[in-house]
Design a protein around this motif. Structure first.
Motif, PDB file in Angstrom:
ATOM      1  N   GLN A  25      -0.139  10.790  -6.051  1.00  0.00           N
ATOM      2  CA  GLN A  25       1.279  10.691  -5.716  1.00  0.00           C
ATOM      3  C   GLN A  25       1.617  11.576  -4.510  1.00  0.00           C
ATOM      4  OE1 GLN A  25       3.878  13.340  -6.926  1.00  0.00           O
ATOM      5  NE2 GLN A  25       5.219  12.279  -5.483  1.00  0.00           N
ATOM      6  N   LEU A  26       1.096  12.798  -4.507  1.00  0.00           N
ATOM      7  CA  LEU A  26       1.360  13.698  -3.390  1.00  0.00           C
ATOM      8  C   LEU A  26       0.679  13.214  -2.116  1.00  0.00           C
ATOM      9  CD1 LEU A  26       0.925  17.138  -5.211  1.00  0.00           C
ATOM     10  CD2 LEU A  26       3.066  16.170  -4.344  1.00  0.00           C
ATOM     11  N   ALA A  27      -0.569  12.801  -2.220  1.00  0.00           N
ATOM     12  CA  ALA A  27      -1.333  12.416  -1.042  1.00  0.00           C
ATOM     13  C   ALA A  27      -0.814  11.136  -0.398  1.00  0.00           C
ATOM     14  CB  ALA A  27      -2.811  12.245  -1.407  1.00  0.00           C
ATOM     15  N   LEU A  28      -0.231  10.239  -1.196  1.00  0.00           N
ATOM     16  CA  LEU A  28       0.199   8.952  -0.655  1.00  0.00           C
ATOM     17  C   LEU A  28       1.664   8.928  -0.243  1.00  0.00           C
ATOM     18  CD1 LEU A  28      -1.614   6.470  -3.077  1.00  0.00           C
ATOM     19  CD2 LEU A  28      -2.282   7.112  -0.752  1.00  0.00           C
ATOM     20  N   THR A  29       2.540   9.589  -1.008  1.00  0.00           N
ATOM     21  CA  THR A  29       3.978   9.406  -0.769  1.00  0.00           C
ATOM     22  C   THR A  29       4.751  10.682  -0.484  1.00  0.00           C
ATOM     23  OG1 THR A  29       4.489   9.539  -3.143  1.00  0.00           O
ATOM     24  CG2 THR A  29       3.958   7.368  -2.251  1.00  0.00           C
ATOM     25  N   SER A  30       4.080  11.836  -0.426  1.00  0.00           N
ATOM     26  CA  SER A  30       4.806  13.069  -0.154  1.00  0.00           C
ATOM     27  C   SER A  30       5.468  13.023   1.226  1.00  0.00           C
ATOM     28  CB  SER A  30       3.858  14.273  -0.209  1.00  0.00           C
ATOM     29  OG  SER A  30       4.514  15.443   0.252  1.00  0.00           O
ATOM     30  N   PRO A  31       6.722  13.475   1.334  1.00  0.00           N
ATOM     31  CA  PRO A  31       7.373  13.531   2.644  1.00  0.00           C
ATOM     32  C   PRO A  31       6.758  14.568   3.571  1.00  0.00           C
ATOM     33  CG  PRO A  31       8.746  14.577   0.956  1.00  0.00           C
ATOM     34  CD  PRO A  31       7.613  13.911   0.237  1.00  0.00           C
ATOM     35  N   VAL A  32       5.850  15.399   3.016  1.00  0.00           N
ATOM     36  CA  VAL A  32       5.201  16.435   3.828  1.00  0.00           C
ATOM     37  C   VAL A  32       3.942  15.885   4.493  1.00  0.00           C
ATOM     38  CG1 VAL A  32       4.357  18.840   3.813  1.00  0.00           C
ATOM     39  CG2 VAL A  32       6.001  18.097   2.103  1.00  0.00           C
ATOM     40  N   GLY A  33       3.859  14.578   4.717  1.00  0.00           N
ATOM     41  CA  GLY A  33       2.683  14.017   5.373  1.00  0.00           C
ATOM     42  C   GLY A  33       1.893  13.065   4.518  1.00  0.00           C
ATOM     43  N   GLY A  34       2.533  12.452   3.498  1.00  0.00           N
ATOM     44  CA  GLY A  34       1.853  11.467   2.670  1.00  0.00           C
ATOM     45  C   GLY A  34       1.381  10.274   3.482  1.00  0.00           C
ATOM     46  N   PHE A 184      -0.802  -4.088  -4.685  1.00  0.00           N
ATOM     47  CA  PHE A 184       0.209  -3.117  -5.083  1.00  0.00           C
ATOM     48  C   PHE A 184      -0.302  -2.214  -6.199  1.00  0.00           C
ATOM     49  CE2 PHE A 184       3.661  -2.061  -8.071  1.00  0.00           C
ATOM     50  CZ  PHE A 184       4.474  -1.291  -7.257  1.00  0.00           C
ATOM     51  N   PHE A 185      -0.868  -2.805  -7.230  1.00  0.00           N
ATOM     52  CA  PHE A 185      -1.279  -2.027  -8.396  1.00  0.00           C
ATOM     53  C   PHE A 185      -2.461  -1.102  -8.103  1.00  0.00           C
ATOM     54  CE2 PHE A 185       1.147  -5.378 -10.522  1.00  0.00           C
ATOM     55  CZ  PHE A 185       1.840  -4.639 -11.473  1.00  0.00           C
ATOM     56  N   ASP A 186      -3.308  -1.438  -7.127  1.00  0.00           N
ATOM     57  CA  ASP A 186      -4.479  -0.600  -6.849  1.00  0.00           C
ATOM     58  C   ASP A 186      -4.101   0.773  -6.310  1.00  0.00           C
ATOM     59  OD1 ASP A 186      -4.804  -0.557  -3.675  1.00  0.00           O
ATOM     60  OD2 ASP A 186      -4.235  -2.574  -4.232  1.00  0.00           O
ATOM     61  N   ARG A 309     -11.326   6.203  -5.146  1.00  0.00           N
ATOM     62  CA  ARG A 309     -11.975   6.422  -3.857  1.00  0.00           C
ATOM     63  C   ARG A 309     -10.937   6.476  -2.740  1.00  0.00           C
ATOM     64  NH1 ARG A 309     -12.529   1.470  -5.971  1.00  0.00           N
ATOM     65  NH2 ARG A 309     -12.106  -0.398  -4.734  1.00  0.00           N
ATOM     66  N   GLY A 310     -11.397   6.970  -1.591  1.00  0.00           N
ATOM     67  CA  GLY A 310     -10.579   6.968  -0.401  1.00  0.00           C
ATOM     68  C   GLY A 310     -11.084   5.925   0.572  1.00  0.00           C
ATOM     69  N   ILE A 311     -10.171   5.397   1.411  1.00  0.00           N
ATOM     70  CA  ILE A 311     -10.546   4.432   2.444  1.00  0.00           C
ATOM     71  C   ILE A 311      -9.967   4.899   3.762  1.00  0.00           C
ATOM     72  CG2 ILE A 311     -10.428   2.043   3.227  1.00  0.00           C
ATOM     73  CD1 ILE A 311     -10.050   1.189   0.343  1.00  0.00           C
ATOM     74  N   MET A 326      -5.883   9.253   4.495  1.00  0.00           N
ATOM     75  CA  MET A 326      -6.575   8.051   4.032  1.00  0.00           C
ATOM     76  C   MET A 326      -5.798   7.398   2.890  1.00  0.00           C
ATOM     77  SD  MET A 326      -9.594   9.835   1.771  1.00  0.00           S
ATOM     78  CE  MET A 326      -9.750  11.184   2.948  1.00  0.00           C
ATOM     79  N   ASP A 327      -6.134   6.132   2.652  1.00  0.00           N
ATOM     80  CA  ASP A 327      -5.591   5.447   1.487  1.00  0.00           C
ATOM     81  C   ASP A 327      -6.386   5.875   0.260  1.00  0.00           C
ATOM     82  OD1 ASP A 327      -3.976   3.712   0.060  1.00  0.00           O
ATOM     83  OD2 ASP A 327      -5.321   2.013   0.335  1.00  0.00           O
ATOM     84  N   LEU A 328      -5.722   6.002  -0.874  1.00  0.00           N
ATOM     85  CA  LEU A 328      -6.375   6.307  -2.143  1.00  0.00           C
ATOM     86  C   LEU A 328      -6.176   5.130  -3.072  1.00  0.00           C
ATOM     87  CD1 LEU A 328      -5.320  10.033  -2.696  1.00  0.00           C
ATOM     88  CD2 LEU A 328      -7.411   9.146  -1.642  1.00  0.00           C
ATOM     89  N   THR A 329      -7.226   4.740  -3.760  1.00  0.00           N
ATOM     90  CA  THR A 329      -7.148   3.515  -4.526  1.00  0.00           C
ATOM     91  C   THR A 329      -8.128   3.540  -5.689  1.00  0.00           C
ATOM     92  OG1 THR A 329      -7.386   1.109  -4.343  1.00  0.00           O
ATOM     93  CG2 THR A 329      -8.844   2.434  -2.999  1.00  0.00           C
ATOM     94  N   ALA A 330      -7.886   2.676  -6.657  1.00  0.00           N
ATOM     95  CA  ALA A 330      -8.793   2.481  -7.789  1.00  0.00           C
ATOM     96  C   ALA A 330      -8.712   1.022  -8.203  1.00  0.00           C
ATOM     97  CB  ALA A 330      -8.429   3.395  -8.962  1.00  0.00           C
TER      98      ALA A 330
END
Length: 434
Positions: A25-34, A184-186, A309-311, A326-330
């Motif tokens: 959640q932090l890595a993808l959508t944080s306003p501090v550089g997500g 979306f769900f990944d 994983r990251g992409i 990077m994108d984070l996904t599962a």
């Protein structure tokens, strides 16, 4: 360290190791550089390419599916496209353009509704759908200036609305939703657990690492091995750790005894409660409004254990390295989505993307496009894109398609078949032998 990495580090130092879900959640959508606060993450110049970005054929075929089932549901007079995680808006733009080939269906489209949190992606979607500046209303948040909230598309003069959450989407009472959730769900947060002795589960958490070597060593001990390809050159300031006791997440999410019964000591599983919550809302909403929906994503029809994983730059990389870059996904657990929709909607599938696209006529569309040009390079590109979308060694097998219809619907959607009694709404498990 980047500002986001420092923010995550400070959070961990203040509260202790965090769940993988919190880290995502932090890595993808944080306003501090997500990651998703950036705009140019899709396409060949970004970090990954989605099916709609590969070829227009993908969106055109999807539009045909909605047209067919609009007919099967009695040709409702007012419809609205609702897309979750619309990326750059390419898929919706292609579907709207293809819909114009079916005048009665196109006439029914009242509006488009995007569930999108990223201000930068909203701007790209606004441009892709040809929304006019004079018709645009912007969000009131001063920290997100020039972020569209509503606008008119020059494609059929259709109203476009943006929302942060699915729960905020509001349609008129007589409007039938046509829902699309493509990749979306990944990206929804997952929790990861390891089976201990008896019915006890430990949670795999993210902690601060003193060095890259310590991070790699910790990953190895967790059974989450990061390959040399994934290690990359970026500094890794975080590591995986195993909780000492049963966490509240483990106690709540894994309270169903089926998890303990189907796994052995040392096994890993990934679970996404947010995916289940979203699917439950979708199922209830589609049934209540007599709509329909498609979920298209990569994954399996069972619970898996080590797919986080990251992409970055079209390659897999260590997800704990340089968060925000990077994108984070599962992989999606489609059986879990069906289980979340139990008694709320009728789910069909999943079927493999290659099978779905072929059944819906992608080969005929490819031939039409080939006949429009004599340029050999253009023709080769069309064929290459078709193969990438449908080949089982590319996207044709790992990507799946799940259909959602109202729970009382008598329609069996094309190209799906009724589920067998023993498969209906029953999660399956992948048992990995180590």
């Amino acid at each position: 360290m980047t500002p986001l990495a420092k923010h995550i580090r400070d959070t961990i130092l203040a509260t202790g190791p965090i769940s993988i879900a919190k880290y995502m959640q932090l890595a993808l959508t944080s306003p501090v550089g997500g990651y998703y606060t950036r705009g140019q993450v899709f396409g060949r110049s970004g970090d990954f390419v989605t099916s709609p970005e590969i070829s227009q054929m993908f969106g055109e075929v999807m539009a045909v599916w909605y047209v067919l089932h609009w007919e099967m549901l009695g040709r409702p007079s007012k419809t609205a496209f609702v897309e979750l995680g619309p990326g750059r808006g390419t898929l919706m733009a292609d579907m709207l353009r293809a819909s114009r080939r079916f005048p009665d269906f196109a006439k029914s489209i009242d509006s488009v509704h995007f569930v999108e949190r990223s201000p930068e992606l909203r701007k790209l979607q606004h441009a892709k759908l040809g929304c006019t500046p004079e018709s645009t209303k912007y969000v009131l948040d001063k920290s997100a200036q020039d972020t569209p909230a509503t606008a008119l598309s020059n494609t059929g003069n259709i109203a476009v609305h943006w929302y942060d959450l699915l729960e905020e989407v509001k349609l008129e009472p007589d409007c039938v939703p046509l829902v699309m959730a493509h990749e979306f769900f990944d990206a929804l947060p997952i929790y990861k657990f390891e089976k201990g002795t008896g019915d006890l589960w430990s949670e795999i958490l993210v902690d601060v690492a003193d060095s890259k070597d310590e991070a790699a060593d910790a990953s190895s001990k967790m059974g989450t091995v990061v390959s040399k390809l994934e290690q990359g050159e970026d500094a890794c300031h975080f590591k995986y750790v195993r909780s000492r006791n049963v966490t509240a997440n483990a106690a709540f999410i894994l309270r169903d005894q089926k998890f303990s019964a189907m796994f052995d000591k040392g096994d890993h599983i990934e679970v996404s409660p947010e995916s289940a919550h979203t699917m439950t809302l979708l199922a209830e909403w589609i049934s209540a409004n007599k709509g329909m929906g498609l979920v298209v994503d990569y994954g399996q029809d069972w619970t898996q254990g080590d797919t986080f994983r990251g992409i970055k730059s079209h390659k897999f990389t260590n997800p704990l390295s340089s968060p925000g870059s990077m994108d984070l996904t599962a992989d999606v657990d489609f059986s879990y989505l069906r289980y979340a929709a139990k008694d709320k909607a009728a789910c069909f599938g999943p079927v493999e993307q290659g099978f779905f696209l072929h059944s819906m006529g992608i080969q005929a569309r490819l031939q039409q496009l080939l006949n429009t040009t004599r340029d050999a390079s253009v023709q080769k590109n069309l064929v290459d894109c078709y193969k990438r979308l449908t080949d089982p060694h590319s996207m044709g097998r790992i990507y799946k398609v799940l259909a959602i219809l109202p729970k009382d619907s008598s329609v069996v959607p094309i190209p799906f078949t009724p589920p067998k009694a023993e498969e209906l709404n029953k999660p399956k498990i992948e048992k990995v032998v180590k």
